[in-house]
Write a protein that holds these residues in place. Sequence first.
Motif, short mmCIF file in Angstrom:
data_model
loop_
_atom_site.label_atom_id
_atom_site.label_comp_id
_atom_site.label_asym_id
_atom_site.label_seq_id
_atom_site.Cartn_x
_atom_site.Cartn_y
_atom_site.Cartn_z
N TRP A 126 0.81 -1.21 0.00
CA TRP A 126 0.00 0.00 0.00
C TRP A 126 0.85 1.26 0.00
N ARG A 127 2.07 1.15 0.53
CA ARG A 127 2.93 2.32 0.54
C ARG A 127 3.38 2.69 -0.89
N GLU A 128 3.45 1.66 -1.77
CA GLU A 128 3.96 1.89 -3.12
C GLU A 128 2.85 1.99 -4.16
N ASP A 156 -13.04 1.25 2.92
CA ASP A 156 -13.18 2.64 3.37
C ASP A 156 -12.28 2.91 4.56
N ASP A 157 -12.20 1.91 5.52
CA ASP A 157 -11.32 2.07 6.68
C ASP A 157 -9.87 2.17 6.23
N LEU A 158 -9.50 1.32 5.24
CA LEU A 158 -8.14 1.36 4.73
C LEU A 158 -7.82 2.73 4.14
N ARG A 159 -8.72 3.27 3.36
CA ARG A 159 -8.47 4.57 2.76
C ARG A 159 -8.26 5.65 3.82
N THR A 160 -9.09 5.55 4.91
CA THR A 160 -8.95 6.54 5.99
C THR A 160 -7.59 6.42 6.65
N ARG A 161 -7.18 5.16 6.96
CA ARG A 161 -5.89 4.96 7.64
C ARG A 161 -4.73 5.43 6.77
N VAL A 162 -4.84 5.20 5.48
CA VAL A 162 -3.76 5.62 4.59
C VAL A 162 -3.69 7.15 4.52
N ARG A 163 -4.85 7.80 4.50
CA ARG A 163 -4.84 9.27 4.48
C ARG A 163 -4.22 9.83 5.75
N VAL A 164 -4.54 9.18 6.93
CA VAL A 164 -3.95 9.62 8.20
C VAL A 164 -2.44 9.46 8.14
N TRP A 165 -2.02 8.33 7.62
CA TRP A 165 -0.56 8.11 7.53
C TRP A 165 0.10 9.15 6.65
N ARG A 166 -0.52 9.47 5.53
CA ARG A 166 0.07 10.45 4.64
C ARG A 166 0.17 11.83 5.33
N VAL A 167 -0.86 12.17 6.14
CA VAL A 167 -0.80 13.44 6.89
C VAL A 167 0.36 13.43 7.88
N SER A 223 7.60 11.43 14.56
CA SER A 223 8.06 10.12 14.15
C SER A 223 7.22 9.03 14.77
N ARG A 224 6.91 9.20 16.11
CA ARG A 224 6.06 8.22 16.77
C ARG A 224 4.66 8.21 16.16
N ASP A 225 4.12 9.39 15.82
CA ASP A 225 2.77 9.46 15.20
C ASP A 225 2.77 8.78 13.84
N SER A 226 3.84 8.94 13.06
CA SER A 226 3.93 8.32 11.75
C SER A 226 3.99 6.81 11.85
N GLU A 227 4.76 6.35 12.82
CA GLU A 227 4.86 4.90 13.00
C GLU A 227 3.53 4.32 13.43
N THR A 228 2.83 5.04 14.31
CA THR A 228 1.52 4.57 14.77
C THR A 228 0.53 4.53 13.60
N ALA A 229 0.53 5.60 12.74
CA ALA A 229 -0.38 5.66 11.58
C ALA A 229 -0.04 4.56 10.58
N ALA A 230 1.25 4.31 10.38
CA ALA A 230 1.65 3.25 9.45
C ALA A 230 1.21 1.90 9.97
N ALA A 231 1.36 1.67 11.25
CA ALA A 231 0.92 0.39 11.82
C ALA A 231 -0.58 0.21 11.67
N ALA A 232 -1.33 1.29 11.87
CA ALA A 232 -2.78 1.23 11.70
C ALA A 232 -3.14 0.94 10.25
N THR A 242 -2.47 -2.67 9.53
CA THR A 242 -3.55 -3.50 10.09
C THR A 242 -4.79 -3.44 9.20
N ALA A 243 -5.15 -2.23 8.75
CA ALA A 243 -6.32 -2.08 7.88
C ALA A 243 -6.10 -2.79 6.55
N TRP A 244 -4.88 -2.71 5.98
CA TRP A 244 -4.54 -3.41 4.72
C TRP A 244 -4.70 -4.92 4.88
#
Length: 676
Positions: free
Chosen positions: A551-553, A605-616, A647-656, A659-661
Amino acid sequence: MRRTSLALLLLSSTALSAADLPVRSVTLSSGGLAQIERVGEVAAGGSATFRAPTDDIDDLLRSLVVADPAGTVEGVRLPARDLAEEAFRGLPLRPADFASRAALITALRGQEATASGSTGRIADAAEVPAGLRVTLITPTGLVTVLLREGEDIRLADTTLAARVARAAEAVAASRTNDERRVEIGLRADRARDVAVLYVTGAPVWKPSWRLLVPAPGSSQTVARLQGWAVVENASGTDWDRIRLALVSGEAAAFHQPLYDPIRVPRIEMPVRVPDAVRVTADTGTRPPPPPAPPPVGRAAPGMAAAMSPAPMAQAARGGAAEQGRAEPSAPALPIQAAATAGRVAFVLGERVTIRAGETANVPFLDARLPAERVWWIQDLSARNPLSALRLRNALPTALPDGLATVYGAEGNEAGAFLGDAEIRTMAVGDTRLLAFARDRDVQFTTASSSTDRVVRVAAARGIVKLEISRTEEVAIAIDPREGRGPLVIDLPRRPGATPRFPVLAEGDFGLRAEATMAAAPATLRFPFERQVGQDIPLWDPGLGDLVLLRWREFDIEQNQRRLPGGPGTLENLQAILGRTAADVPGRAELVATVEALQGVRRQFDDLRTRVRVWRVSEASLTRARQAVEDRTGAERAEAQRRLNQASRDSETAAAAADTAWEAWLRAVQALMARGA
């Protein structure tokens, strides 16, 4: 006109007992052939003769049949194709020499002849007031004789006299070069009737029809059909009280040039001769050759440079050798009709007379056939139907092609011309529609529609398979005004579709249906049913194996319509489910697939939300890093603290997002497993 009896022209003539056979019957074919029968009495020892067009001789030679009840056939003789050339070959004469007797005798100059008791070689001839003056060369000198009316001159060479007589016949025949006299040699000891039959090319006989039709809505159920044939006598011979037959059929017919002399080309071989003996002449002694030139490449002082002419002379001789090579139509006459497989013959019951070169229009058929007036829609894009007649061939024979002139037989139409119709060959029992006009009082319009009905649902891995019954309908709204009666409609075939209406007939016209007009507007519907298969993929197979995606790529937002659970597929399946009847096989599977896809949609839809959070968060992390680099002192320490938190927020968003992926992939795999 003076006349001199030239015995030389009588020496080769023989008394022939010959009878010109008259034409007794002619059978004309629609294939461009004529079968001609000649019958006549031939005396004992006589020959049967007749004249035929030169262009027919090839066909005559290949098809001639002779019926002699008491004799035998010796053969057929006729002048050669190039009669004059053959007759004059080797003679000291030309056709122009027969222009006058003086010219003829003069052309025989040097031949020995006897005239008025004198014998000698012909020297000259001339017309004088007293007669024909002929000069002969005798051993003692010149003798001039005068030939008067009735006196003759005889050639000593009887063979030459016979050939001159044949040349005279050729001159007479060449004046009518478009026909030939055919002589059939017969051998019999008594007089008898002889028949000759042959087939030649001829103008086709052309049928035309007169059709008297009942009025629309009439109780009359028959039409009167009269057939007339246009016949042309191009045989070069009068047809006097002959029996005429008209044949319609498609017999194989060929032409072969039997009358033309044909020579087979041969390879020409050269005449072998001995090779020429070549001798070089002795030219005597010559001085010794000069010494070689100096090494510097120029002539020595006091000496001229010389060239040998030998190469040029050799080239000239070679060119000469190369140039020497060679390179190489109620009839008054009763009619009889007879039919066989693929052939119909109409025989006129009384004899007819048609002179050579005449065209005749003779009736050959008068019949009443079952018929009905109808309206005919042949072109769905038109506005008005055709006025037509439905005609059935109740005769024991087929009817040949031809144009029919249509007249009214009753009511306001009685005796009126209604139009022309084309009759194509009608076999026994065939029914045809013959359109002759367009009825502009009756109007119609057409419209087409298509509806789909799901009849079966099946699930395969990643695909929903639908079986659809598609109804394609042609509707015709027609206003007949006051018209009452049958309406025939021709509809185009639809490959792969089954008509769901009564079809009366099929043919080149497509599918034929029928309705009845009742003087009131109506709408006619003609449905076709087609079975259609449709596969609906739950995702785009072009993405490959989803497990291999990261999903990152991968830009999920840009490719969401291609992914399971993305917009489009779920809405399409829900619409299909809404119009699928409850008793359709496989509907429960469709319901389950839609429910499963709804679950995938939630996960997506949950995956899209989590990915948007991670991008932010990733964007915040990037800004925090930049702040650390731009600050110093106490501000730098605060920037470093914010960087650590980002950095901690990014790692948490990526983990979420991970999980959604994973949750979305498990839901997709469960969806794909349905129907596997």
